[in-house]
Design an enzyme around this catalytic site. Structure first.
Site, PDB file in Angstrom:
ATOM      1  N   HIS A   1      45.520 -14.103 -76.966  1.00  0.00           N
ATOM      2  CA  HIS A   1      44.737 -13.500 -78.036  1.00  0.00           C
ATOM      3  C   HIS A   1      45.698 -13.023 -79.127  1.00  0.00           C
ATOM      4  O   HIS A   1      46.752 -12.457 -78.831  1.00  0.00           O
ATOM      5  CB  HIS A   1      43.925 -12.314 -77.523  1.00  0.00           C
ATOM      6  CG  HIS A   1      42.784 -12.714 -76.638  1.00  0.00           C
ATOM      7  ND1 HIS A   1      41.474 -12.566 -77.004  1.00  0.00           N
ATOM      8  CD2 HIS A   1      42.771 -13.275 -75.405  1.00  0.00           C
ATOM      9  CE1 HIS A   1      40.691 -13.007 -76.036  1.00  0.00           C
ATOM     10  NE2 HIS A   1      41.448 -13.444 -75.054  1.00  0.00           N
TER      11      HIS A   1
ATOM     12  N   THR B   1      39.051  -6.059 -77.677  1.00  0.00           N
ATOM     13  CA  THR B   1      39.308  -5.100 -76.605  1.00  0.00           C
ATOM     14  C   THR B   1      38.357  -5.397 -75.455  1.00  0.00           C
ATOM     15  O   THR B   1      37.142  -5.470 -75.647  1.00  0.00           O
ATOM     16  CB  THR B   1      39.100  -3.652 -77.090  1.00  0.00           C
ATOM     17  OG1 THR B   1      40.055  -3.358 -78.114  1.00  0.00           O
ATOM     18  CG2 THR B   1      39.293  -2.661 -75.943  1.00  0.00           C
ATOM     19  N   HIS B   2      38.906  -5.606 -74.270  1.00  0.00           N
ATOM     20  CA  HIS B   2      38.094  -5.926 -73.108  1.00  0.00           C
ATOM     21  C   HIS B   2      37.730  -4.650 -72.336  1.00  0.00           C
ATOM     22  O   HIS B   2      38.477  -3.669 -72.332  1.00  0.00           O
ATOM     23  CB  HIS B   2      38.827  -6.906 -72.187  1.00  0.00           C
ATOM     24  CG  HIS B   2      38.979  -8.271 -72.778  1.00  0.00           C
ATOM     25  ND1 HIS B   2      39.937  -8.556 -73.719  1.00  0.00           N
ATOM     26  CD2 HIS B   2      38.300  -9.428 -72.551  1.00  0.00           C
ATOM     27  CE1 HIS B   2      39.838  -9.838 -74.064  1.00  0.00           C
ATOM     28  NE2 HIS B   2      38.856 -10.388 -73.366  1.00  0.00           N
TER      29      HIS B   2
ATOM     30  N   GLU C   1      36.096 -13.265 -60.207  1.00  0.00           N
ATOM     31  CA  GLU C   1      34.984 -13.051 -59.293  1.00  0.00           C
ATOM     32  C   GLU C   1      35.288 -13.681 -57.932  1.00  0.00           C
ATOM     33  O   GLU C   1      35.981 -14.690 -57.840  1.00  0.00           O
ATOM     34  CB  GLU C   1      33.697 -13.677 -59.867  1.00  0.00           C
ATOM     35  CG  GLU C   1      33.329 -13.182 -61.257  1.00  0.00           C
ATOM     36  CD  GLU C   1      34.153 -13.831 -62.363  1.00  0.00           C
ATOM     37  OE1 GLU C   1      34.735 -14.920 -62.149  1.00  0.00           O
ATOM     38  OE2 GLU C   1      34.252 -13.236 -63.448  1.00  0.00           O
TER      39      GLU C   1
ATOM     40  N   ASN D   1      37.514 -23.274 -66.543  1.00  0.00           N
ATOM     41  CA  ASN D   1      37.724 -23.547 -65.122  1.00  0.00           C
ATOM     42  C   ASN D   1      36.386 -23.466 -64.402  1.00  0.00           C
ATOM     43  O   ASN D   1      35.454 -22.815 -64.883  1.00  0.00           O
ATOM     44  CB  ASN D   1      38.689 -22.526 -64.503  1.00  0.00           C
ATOM     45  CG  ASN D   1      38.225 -21.095 -64.717  1.00  0.00           C
ATOM     46  OD1 ASN D   1      38.537 -20.465 -65.739  1.00  0.00           O
ATOM     47  ND2 ASN D   1      37.447 -20.573 -63.781  1.00  0.00           N
TER      48      ASN D   1
END
Length: 269
Positions: free
Chosen positions: A68, A90-91, A190, A232
């Site tokens: 980023h 911003t995550h 996950e 992916n």
């Protein structure tokens, strides 16, 4: 600090004012948030007249994710439209709070943007969507257990991701498919069980961004367009372990093609 200094909308207005002052552009029309794989699109939209270090604008921070960029760009298109390119996302997993996650969106609204384009790199749950496949976002599942809205702020999200803009995107590429994006908190990927759960409740894509930003954009009155790049296959579907390097590599491989696609779509927005 005073209540005014705590107000996220005051901070967004200050950020928009700083952008206007440093660029000399009083108002922008469309905002883009460029996620993994989408960065080259900004160069295809038109002429970048200003590139500002994000951490020099009130409320923004340098990006915490490899891949980023850390700039806010003002781009003028050949038709004279102004695009605000937000390269410093911003995550949620950075721990700065939801207000920080949606600060860029609120700044864009304060800068005059009526349309928000959200992009991301994500995991795919459809085995036919190989890495490098762009997918329109038709809806989302917010699995963060958080919201950018505070207090008794009730906002209808029925048509959050604009059908009109999805139709415009298909005029550019009729082969584009669409799906439901599920935002998890991250930063871990996950588990296979979580991916099965997401698929069971209706998800086609999984990632760590976008949903909270889209909610804030709707609250601000913006029209939202979302598009994901499948970088992916998700855990339990992918035959290999997941890694951020895989995300970067897939984004780089698809970058020129999807960036041209996005630029052509934004030209019609």
């Amino acid at each position: 600090m005073s209540e005014r200094e705590h107000d996220p909308f005051v901070l967004a207005a200050e950020a928009a004012s700083a952008i206007a002052e440093q660029t000399g552009v009083d108002r922008h029309d469309t905002a883009l948030v460029l996620g993994s794989g989408w960065g080259e699109a900004a160069d295809l939209l038109g002429e970048t007249t200003h590139a500002l270090p994000a951490d020099g604008i009130p409320g923004f921070h340098a990006p915490a994710v490899v891949g980023h960029v850390g700039t806010i760009r003002s781009v003028v298109t050949p038709t004279g439209r102004r695009i605000l390119v937000l390269g410093a996302r911003t995550h949620f997993y950075e721990g700065r709070g939801v207000r920080a996650v949606v600060h860029g969106v609120r700044t864009a609204a304060a800068a005059g943007c009526g349309t928000l384009v959200l992009t991301n790199g994500c995991g795919g749950l459809n085995e036919d969507w190989t890495p490098g496949t762009p997918v329109l976002i038709s809806d989302h599942l917010n699995l963060t257990a958080a919201s950018p809205l505070e207090g008794a702020t009730f906002v209808d999200l029925t048509d959050l991701y604009s059908r009109r803009l999805r139709d415009l995107a298909r005029e550019v590429d009729p082969s584009l498919e669409e799906g439901v994006y599920a935002q998890f908190t991250g930063p871990h990927y996950e588990t296979p069980a979580e991916v099965r759960y997401a698929k069971t409740i209706g998800a086609d894509l999984v990632g760590m961004s976008t949903a909270l930003e889209a909610i804030a954009a709707r609250h601000a009155g913006m029209e939202v367009f979302g598009i994901s790049l499948v970088t992916n296959l998700a855990a339990g579907i992918s035959p290999v372990p997941l890694s951020h390097d895989e995300v970067i590599d897939a984004g780089q491989a698809a970058g020129p093609r999807i960036s041209r696609l996005l630029a052509d779509i934004v030209d019609r927005v």
